[in-house]
Motif scaffolding. Structure first.
Motif, PDB file in Angstrom:
ATOM      1  N   MET A   1       0.908  -1.221  -0.089  1.00 25.49           N
ATOM      2  CA  MET A   1      -0.074  -0.088   0.103  1.00 25.49           C
ATOM      3  C   MET A   1       0.902   1.105  -0.296  1.00 25.49           C
ATOM      4  O   MET A   1       1.884   1.365   0.581  1.00 25.49           O
ATOM      5  N   SER A   5      -2.036   5.947   0.357  1.00 20.46           N
ATOM      6  CA  SER A   5      -3.136   4.867   0.712  1.00 20.46           C
ATOM      7  C   SER A   5      -3.344   4.889   2.286  1.00 20.46           C
ATOM      8  O   SER A   5      -4.487   4.815   2.664  1.00 20.46           O
ATOM      9  N   GLN A   6      -2.184   4.458   2.862  1.00 17.77           N
ATOM     10  CA  GLN A   6      -2.168   4.227   4.243  1.00 17.77           C
ATOM     11  C   GLN A   6      -2.728   5.511   5.029  1.00 17.77           C
ATOM     12  O   GLN A   6      -3.428   5.121   6.020  1.00 17.77           O
ATOM     13  N   SER A   9      -6.573   5.793   4.649  1.00 20.71           N
ATOM     14  CA  SER A   9      -7.074   4.648   5.530  1.00 20.71           C
ATOM     15  C   SER A   9      -7.021   4.959   6.846  1.00 20.71           C
ATOM     16  O   SER A   9      -8.113   4.677   7.461  1.00 20.71           O
ATOM     17  N   GLY A  13     -10.253   5.702   9.181  1.00 20.04           N
ATOM     18  CA  GLY A  13     -10.498   4.990  10.643  1.00 20.04           C
ATOM     19  C   GLY A  13     -10.593   5.862  11.562  1.00 20.04           C
ATOM     20  O   GLY A  13     -11.397   5.746  12.679  1.00 20.04           O
TER      21      GLY A  13
END
Length: 67
Positions: A1, A5-6, A9, A13
């Protein structure tokens, strides 16, 4: 990833967690408000009952029905 993207994400979250926390707090506040309203109504009901009993006793006194 990828790093981007991390990060997205992770942020998603975090946002989900914050939303859940806010929803939980709102539910707690609503529950507390409902409990407070219930207690107020019960107290009001008790006062009304006592007044009615007092009125009933006064009528009995005046009409001689308490003898």
């Amino acid at each position: 990833m990828s790093n981007n993207s991390q990060s997205m994400s992770f942020n998603a979250g975090q946002a989900k967690g914050q939303t859940q926390e806010k929803a939980s707090n709102l539910m707690d506040k609503a529950s507390n408000a409902a409990q407070s309203a219930k207690e107020s109504l019960q107290e009001g009901g008790q006062q009304l009952k006592q007044k009615a009993q007092g009125a009933s006793e006064a009528i009995k006194e005046k009409t001689g029905m308490n003898k």
